[in-house]
Design an enzyme around this catalytic site. Structure first.
Site, PDB file in Angstrom:
ATOM      1  N   LYS A  15     -12.491 -98.427  -8.454  1.00  0.00           N
ATOM      2  CA  LYS A  15     -10.894 -98.125  -7.831  1.00  0.00           C
ATOM      3  C   LYS A  15     -10.012 -97.600  -8.752  1.00  0.00           C
ATOM      4  CE  LYS A  15     -10.541-102.995  -7.742  1.00  0.00           C
ATOM      5  NZ  LYS A  15     -11.674-103.107  -8.447  1.00  0.00           N
ATOM      6  N   ARG A  88      -4.798-109.283  -3.507  1.00  0.00           N
ATOM      7  CA  ARG A  88      -6.186-109.766  -4.232  1.00  0.00           C
ATOM      8  C   ARG A  88      -6.129-111.399  -3.778  1.00  0.00           C
ATOM      9  NH1 ARG A  88      -7.171-106.578  -9.502  1.00  0.00           N
ATOM     10  NH2 ARG A  88      -8.599-107.546 -10.465  1.00  0.00           N
ATOM     11  N   ARG A 122     -17.689 -99.636 -19.765  1.00  0.00           N
ATOM     12  CA  ARG A 122     -16.428 -98.465 -19.761  1.00  0.00           C
ATOM     13  C   ARG A 122     -15.512 -98.769 -21.290  1.00  0.00           C
ATOM     14  NH1 ARG A 122     -12.215-101.698 -14.986  1.00  0.00           N
ATOM     15  NH2 ARG A 122     -13.245-102.945 -16.544  1.00  0.00           N
ATOM     16  N   ARG A 155     -11.281-103.201 -22.495  1.00  0.00           N
ATOM     17  CA  ARG A 155     -10.830-103.651 -22.298  1.00  0.00           C
ATOM     18  C   ARG A 155     -11.152-105.827 -22.791  1.00  0.00           C
ATOM     19  NH1 ARG A 155      -9.712-102.162 -16.199  1.00  0.00           N
ATOM     20  NH2 ARG A 155      -9.287-104.749 -16.221  1.00  0.00           N
ATOM     21  N   ARG A 166     -14.385-112.734 -13.356  1.00  0.00           N
ATOM     22  CA  ARG A 166     -14.586-112.091 -12.888  1.00  0.00           C
ATOM     23  C   ARG A 166     -14.482-111.579 -11.938  1.00  0.00           C
ATOM     24  NH1 ARG A 166     -13.501-107.085 -16.672  1.00  0.00           N
ATOM     25  NH2 ARG A 166     -12.774-105.963 -14.672  1.00  0.00           N
TER      26      ARG A 166
HETATM   27  P1  AP5 Z   1     -12.775 -98.314 -12.632  1.00  0.00           P
HETATM   28  O1  AP5 Z   1     -12.684 -97.354 -12.319  1.00  0.00           O
HETATM   29  O2  AP5 Z   1     -12.023 -98.622 -14.105  1.00  0.00           O
HETATM   30  O3  AP5 Z   1     -13.306-100.117 -11.950  1.00  0.00           O
HETATM   31  P2  AP5 Z   1     -12.159-101.036 -10.986  1.00  0.00           P
HETATM   32  O4  AP5 Z   1     -12.763-100.881  -9.445  1.00  0.00           O
HETATM   33  O5  AP5 Z   1     -10.981-100.504 -11.587  1.00  0.00           O
HETATM   34  O6  AP5 Z   1     -12.601-102.296 -11.851  1.00  0.00           O
HETATM   35  P3  AP5 Z   1     -11.108-103.347 -12.805  1.00  0.00           P
HETATM   36  O7  AP5 Z   1     -11.955-103.733 -13.841  1.00  0.00           O
HETATM   37  O8  AP5 Z   1     -10.129-101.927 -13.419  1.00  0.00           O
HETATM   38  O9  AP5 Z   1     -11.165-104.011 -11.884  1.00  0.00           O
HETATM   39  P4  AP5 Z   1     -10.177-105.634 -11.445  1.00  0.00           P
HETATM   40  O10 AP5 Z   1      -9.876-105.626 -10.372  1.00  0.00           O
HETATM   41  O11 AP5 Z   1     -11.441-105.982 -11.884  1.00  0.00           O
HETATM   42  O12 AP5 Z   1      -9.126-105.206 -12.492  1.00  0.00           O
HETATM   43  P5  AP5 Z   1      -8.258-104.799 -13.111  1.00  0.00           P
HETATM   44  O13 AP5 Z   1      -7.346-104.175 -13.927  1.00  0.00           O
HETATM   45  O14 AP5 Z   1      -7.801-104.491 -11.265  1.00  0.00           O
HETATM   46  O15 AP5 Z   1     -14.486 -97.928 -12.792  1.00  0.00           O
HETATM   47  C1  AP5 Z   1     -15.282 -99.050 -13.665  1.00  0.00           C
HETATM   48  C2  AP5 Z   1     -16.401 -98.236 -14.192  1.00  0.00           C
HETATM   49  O16 AP5 Z   1     -17.700 -97.539 -13.444  1.00  0.00           O
HETATM   50  C3  AP5 Z   1     -15.255 -96.753 -15.038  1.00  0.00           C
HETATM   51  O17 AP5 Z   1     -16.863 -96.684 -16.838  1.00  0.00           O
HETATM   52  C4  AP5 Z   1     -15.768 -96.002 -14.170  1.00  0.00           C
HETATM   53  O18 AP5 Z   1     -15.617 -94.800 -15.580  1.00  0.00           O
HETATM   54  C5  AP5 Z   1     -17.126 -95.331 -14.215  1.00  0.00           C
HETATM   55  N1  AP5 Z   1     -17.717 -95.736 -12.732  1.00  0.00           N
HETATM   56  C6  AP5 Z   1     -16.578 -95.055 -12.019  1.00  0.00           C
HETATM   57  N2  AP5 Z   1     -16.634 -95.255 -11.038  1.00  0.00           N
HETATM   58  C7  AP5 Z   1     -18.171 -94.821 -10.814  1.00  0.00           C
HETATM   59  C8  AP5 Z   1     -19.320 -93.467 -10.272  1.00  0.00           C
HETATM   60  N3  AP5 Z   1     -19.622 -93.920  -8.433  1.00  0.00           N
HETATM   61  N4  AP5 Z   1     -20.840 -93.451 -10.685  1.00  0.00           N
HETATM   62  C9  AP5 Z   1     -20.627 -93.685 -11.765  1.00  0.00           C
HETATM   63  N5  AP5 Z   1     -19.984 -94.314 -12.792  1.00  0.00           N
HETATM   64  C10 AP5 Z   1     -18.743 -95.058 -12.104  1.00  0.00           C
HETATM   65  O19 AP5 Z   1      -7.293-106.681 -13.611  1.00  0.00           O
HETATM   66  C11 AP5 Z   1      -7.542-107.118 -14.408  1.00  0.00           C
HETATM   67  C12 AP5 Z   1      -6.928-108.573 -14.347  1.00  0.00           C
HETATM   68  O20 AP5 Z   1      -5.845-108.357 -13.958  1.00  0.00           O
HETATM   69  C13 AP5 Z   1      -7.349-109.339 -13.275  1.00  0.00           C
HETATM   70  O21 AP5 Z   1      -8.563-109.408 -13.564  1.00  0.00           O
HETATM   71  C14 AP5 Z   1      -6.277-110.815 -12.676  1.00  0.00           C
HETATM   72  O22 AP5 Z   1      -6.412-111.189 -13.729  1.00  0.00           O
HETATM   73  C15 AP5 Z   1      -4.993-109.900 -12.950  1.00  0.00           C
HETATM   74  N6  AP5 Z   1      -4.896-108.985 -12.231  1.00  0.00           N
HETATM   75  C16 AP5 Z   1      -4.517-108.064 -11.245  1.00  0.00           C
HETATM   76  N7  AP5 Z   1      -3.956-107.423 -10.215  1.00  0.00           N
HETATM   77  C17 AP5 Z   1      -3.750-109.293 -10.017  1.00  0.00           C
HETATM   78  C18 AP5 Z   1      -3.369-109.809  -8.529  1.00  0.00           C
HETATM   79  N8  AP5 Z   1      -2.998-108.835  -7.520  1.00  0.00           N
HETATM   80  N9  AP5 Z   1      -3.160-111.128  -8.770  1.00  0.00           N
HETATM   81  C19 AP5 Z   1      -3.339-111.789  -9.651  1.00  0.00           C
HETATM   82  N10 AP5 Z   1      -4.005-110.925 -10.695  1.00  0.00           N
HETATM   83  C20 AP5 Z   1      -4.290-109.849 -11.044  1.00  0.00           C
END
Ligand code: AP5
Length: 210
Positions: A15, A88, A122, A155, A166
């Site tokens: 994402k 979410r 990552r 992270r 997660r």
């Molecule tokens: P990346 O693009 O970083 O993946 P992502 O989907 O953004 O993963 P996140 O871990 O950031 O998502 P998340 O939803 O768990 O975390 P968030 O920060 O929102 O890619 C991952 C890796 O793969 C990278 O190394 C990249 O280079 C590689 N990659 C990507 N695409 C690729 C491809 N096509 N081929 C090969 N490699 C690839 O949330 C964190 C925390 O915040 C949550 O756990 C929660 O506690 C809190 N939080 C956030 N939003 C909310 C909400 N709305 N409500 C409640 N709590 C929330």
């Protein structure tokens, strides 16, 4: 072109990676709840202190905190925008629906074994939030962000045990949103582990223009 979009998908689906490209190539303003919360944690704000415990355990920050944090930000958005990591839960989606009618929910679908590899390898930039992967997308200079020169970090929630929680939390709370937006006729699913990062972007770009 569809200009009000949300990105759905499990942790590590890509994402943040696609949000960065959509911002750079198509001019989307990005709002990432994860980036906002991590910044609040780094700055030691009240929000950050409350959010940290949930984030470190791989759980969700409570709906009332997140919905309150996002409401004003979304109301003030202008032009094309994307929401990464919000909504979410069904409650967050209902709250979003009272503020804005989104054009498309882009669901990035990736198998679990791939997700674990992506997250454990990552590396993230604390300054501009660019995302790298040790083998799939390494920075040009080891440990340094290509975009802004800051030192990359791993992270806290990218440890294998936390990742497993997660994924469980995703299945229980966020997965139902696929059906939620499908019923509204607004869902586009892209297979996120078939092809390169650029291939996946091309498929999303096409769906935005269809
Ligand atoms: P990346 O693009 O970083 O993946 P992502 O989907 O953004 O993963 P996140 O871990 O950031 O998502 P998340 O939803 O768990 O975390 P968030 O920060 O929102 O890619 C991952 C890796 O793969 C990278 O190394 C990249 O280079 C590689 N990659 C990507 N695409 C690729 C491809 N096509 N081929 C090969 N490699 C690839 O949330 C964190 C925390 O915040 C949550 O756990 C929660 O506690 C809190 N939080 C956030 N939003 C909310 C909400 N709305 N409500 C409640 N709590 C929330």
């Amino acid at each position: 072109m569809k200009s009000k979009i949300i990105l759905l998908g499990p942790p590590g689906a890509g994402k943040g990676t696609q949000a960065e490209i959509l911002g750079n190539k198509l001019g989307f303003t990005r709002l990432s709840t994860g980036d906002m919360l991590r910044e609040a944690v780094r700055n030691g704000t009240e929000l950050g202190k409350k959010a940290k415990t949930y984030m470190d355990a791989g759980g969700l920050v409570p709906n009332d905190i997140i919905i309150g944090m996002m409401k004003e930000k979304i109301e003030n958005l202008e032009g094309a925008f994307l929401l990464d990591g919000y909504p979410r839960t069904v409650e967050q989606a209902d709250a979003l629906g009272t503020i804005v009618d989104i054009d498309l929910a882009v669901n990035i679908d990736v198998d679990d074994d791939v997700l674990i590899d992506r997250l454990t390898k990552r590396r993230s930039c604390p300054k501009c939030n660019a995302v790298y992967h040790l083998t799939n997308k390494p920075p040009k200079k080891d440990g340094i962000c290509d975009a802004c020169g800051a030192e990359l970090y791993q992270r806290d929630d990218d440890k294998e045990e936390t990742i497993k929680n997660r994924l469980k939390v995703y299945r229980e709370n966020t997965f139902p949103l696929i059906d939620y937006y499908s019923k509204k006729g607004k869902l586009f699913t892209v297979k996120g582990n078939e092809g390169t990062i650029d291939d996946i972007f091309a498929r999303i770009e096409k769906a935005l223009k269809d």
